[in-house]
Enzyme design. Sequence first.
Site, PDB file in Angstrom:
ATOM      1  N   ASP A   1      66.541  29.177  43.214  1.00 12.18           N
ATOM      2  CA  ASP A   1      65.858  30.488  44.222  1.00 12.18           C
ATOM      3  C   ASP A   1      67.001  31.083  44.980  1.00 12.18           C
ATOM      4  O   ASP A   1      68.265  31.318  44.404  1.00 12.18           O
ATOM      5  CB  ASP A   1      65.075  29.833  45.033  1.00 12.18           C
ATOM      6  CG  ASP A   1      63.831  30.604  45.238  1.00 12.18           C
ATOM      7  OD1 ASP A   1      63.828  31.451  46.030  1.00 12.18           O
ATOM      8  OD2 ASP A   1      62.540  29.983  44.794  1.00 12.18           O
TER       9      ASP A   1
ATOM     10  N   HIS B   1      62.999  33.451  50.641  1.00  8.02           N
ATOM     11  CA  HIS B   1      62.216  32.772  49.802  1.00  8.02           C
ATOM     12  C   HIS B   1      62.408  31.442  49.212  1.00  8.02           C
ATOM     13  O   HIS B   1      61.618  30.578  49.193  1.00  8.02           O
ATOM     14  CB  HIS B   1      62.135  33.712  48.345  1.00  8.02           C
ATOM     15  CG  HIS B   1      60.896  33.247  47.560  1.00  8.02           C
ATOM     16  ND1 HIS B   1      61.265  32.037  46.360  1.00  8.02           N
ATOM     17  CD2 HIS B   1      59.931  33.716  47.030  1.00  8.02           C
ATOM     18  CE1 HIS B   1      60.188  32.221  45.641  1.00  8.02           C
ATOM     19  NE2 HIS B   1      59.372  33.275  46.020  1.00  8.02           N
TER      20      HIS B   1
ATOM     21  N   SER C   1      54.252  31.610  43.616  1.00 14.59           N
ATOM     22  CA  SER C   1      55.468  30.966  43.955  1.00 14.59           C
ATOM     23  C   SER C   1      55.251  29.791  45.121  1.00 14.59           C
ATOM     24  O   SER C   1      56.133  29.308  45.507  1.00 14.59           O
ATOM     25  CB  SER C   1      56.408  32.119  44.303  1.00 14.59           C
ATOM     26  OG  SER C   1      56.186  32.573  45.644  1.00 14.59           O
TER      27      SER C   1
END
Length: 855
Positions: free
Chosen positions: A60, A93, A258
């Site tokens: 990520d 994220h 996600s």
Amino acid sequence: CFEYVTEDRRVEVEETELNRRHHRRKLMTGALDVVATLGIKEALWSRKATGKNVRVGVFDTGIAQKHPHFAKANIKLCTDFTESGSCEDGFGHGSFVAGLIASHGECEGMAPDAEMYIFKVFTDKQISFTSWFLDAFNHAMDLDIDIINLSIGGPDYMDRPFTDKVREASASGITIISAIGNDGPLFGTLNNPADQLDVLGVGGITHARNVASFSSRGMTTWELPQGYGRIKPDLLAHGESVRSTSHRGGCKALSGTSVASPVVTGVVTGLVSLAKMHSIPTNPALIKQILTTTARRIPDSTVYEQGAGIVSVADAAELLLSLKDAPPAPSIVPPRISLEDCRLFWPHCHHPLYHTSMPVVVNMTVVNPTSVRGRIVSTQWVPTSGPADVISVGVEYAEVVWPWVGWLSVSLSVQKPTTYKGVVEGTLRTTLESGNGHTYTFPLFVSVKVIQRPPRGKRILWDVYHNLQYPPAYVARDDLQITNDVLDWNGDHPHTNFRDAFNNLVLNGWFVDILSDDLTSFDPELYSTLLMIDPEEEFTQQEIAKLTSDVTAHNLSLLIFADWYNTELMQKARFVDDNTQELWTPVVGGANLPALNDLLAPFDVAFGSGVYNGEAKISDALTVRYASGTSIAKFPKNGVLYRSTTSLANMVETSRHSKKQKAANLFRSPPSRDGVPVLGLAKIKGGGKIAVFGDSGCVDSAHSGRQFCFQLLGALVRWITMNKTDQILNSKTRVVLEEAWSDPATTLPERINPVLLESHSLHGPKDRRDPRHNPHIISGIKPIDAHVSNSSTHVPPPRTLPPRSQDTFHVVTVPPSRDFYHQYTMVILPGAGLTAVMLLSRVWKRRRRVVKKGF
């Protein structure tokens, strides 16, 4: 040219985005604590399964290394593959995803004692390259990672270095869990790598345990147009307004698949921890088998929306512990086909079986938890209910099941006349030789509905063989005004983006067969109408001659929804790939009008090169959205021509005058044209009928929020099959042509470059059809040239199955210095003007934001 980018935002921003994209979605209320909601404490923590001794990799944007949530977390390693010089998460994220799995604090992770390995493969500007992922996968395999979470994806399942490396990692024993995508509620929007057999693809649900509107739907589109897609996602988890770590401090709530993906990763981490405590060996296949077996079905959602259903932590833990006394065995997912059940097996329920109907194909997944490699050696069909000789069952499969999984395709048909009407049931028994030296036989339960053959007037044949998509070809979007998604990647199939049009026909009493072979392969006496929507493929001379005979001598009718094709606009949609330094040009426009004009030339019908946009009023009772459609340029004597009584924007003229306009206003105030001919009806003397409409956008469900023309579709089918003229076709402005007519205001389109399309064509030198891929019939009724396939990963896509089998272990060695698929560079082509700037920008944004993205 394939990039990865994360796209989640704070909940208040994402709510606005998703509501704009999906108007029916309601605002989220409250944030979800998945630890409490899923019963993690009761099912796992009470058994001391908190992730201890389990290595979890998160690919990520890095991690907020100084965040208090991770102060006590077991962060073993954080590696930067982006060359940014820091593993710090500047976007948020990665921290959110890692927090769902293993954070400590007010939003506690699901496996707080897991050993976390952070792989930063995105820059803070949310850009990545395939080579960074390849290096990260290699590093993960060196570290003996147990589980990898990939909250990323995109439509390019032909990024071979990436997809092969995913399979290599899976073969090494790593369970890979990936988000299925945020492109719902449209069908045919699955993202890679979640759509791969060896990856656990996760969709999202709402607080109310319904499939989230944003969650991407199946089927997979790898196999189209000649085959049929596989069932995905694998399962669902909470993805709406879930709480986890904010990289800026404290907690925040996000929505998307996600989010659902690390929820499942947290569950799997706990299960693997539990297995290690009890000395139960695990592998990717076993994890998939346990989760899909114990998942809870949503009553009114299809397998292409929910897969096996919602993850059930308690049931999964119980099943895992039962393996101490009963070792696992191979199985098929899903274990049952009930084709008469529309709640679960849409669209198959809309294809009842009868003599002369096209076979119904369902693609299954073989899961082998006993070994990374196995071989299917035989199949046997055992009828259990209904006449034994009514149903013909064909099976094709990848003989080598690797890594851990393989595909198996079941083809069902009625091969001879029968008076039977009802349900036929049976069991397909598959025998597999596993790499552990044992042989296993496992069942697939099948239930199908057989009806009497309907009359010809009720039967429609829908041609999908002539539809192309991205990837691999740069097929331009049908609607040029869609600025955030310029690639045509949803399959152009009645079970994906044409789903609503298909349902409209079926629910109004028509029987629709799907043609996934060329026009020479079907019997015209069986069907009243051949339906073509947005065809991009070429037509061979044999096809043209056959269809001409079908219409003139066999009373077959044609119904065609076309789309735009203009070389001037296609040239301005070009862009340069920075990696290969090659110029990408669309191989075709919205539809292949030059090819369609060749096909229709014997009937004196042709489409023009104009591109029009606006509201097309066909009659007082019908006005439809005309989105980058074409016009009719030629029509035969005695034909009926309908002109739009409202002005339509001429997008080609707009392009020519765009140098003085701002790019943002390029299509806002275009020159217009009155009386554009958009619809034509003709009766062929001594033969069938022809109906043509210049735009396919109004029957395409991908164009959300648009005014659909299913009413027009139904009226045209009734005019063809029942000789009935609906009120919407009784226009005062329609013209009956006394002589053959051609439009002096438009020219016929010319092919931009035949070589561009030839490399992707089914008729080209790289013919994607493989004669070896015919169903292996096991019912005793054998079709022509049928035998078992045994192909490698490099064999072109089969006719009814996945495009490549898993027989060959294919490893790509990548020099560390090479970056695969760099960003695109926007360039101004000579004479392109501002149109090129905007279209190139659109393509670049699509690549950056969607082709590989985070959810």
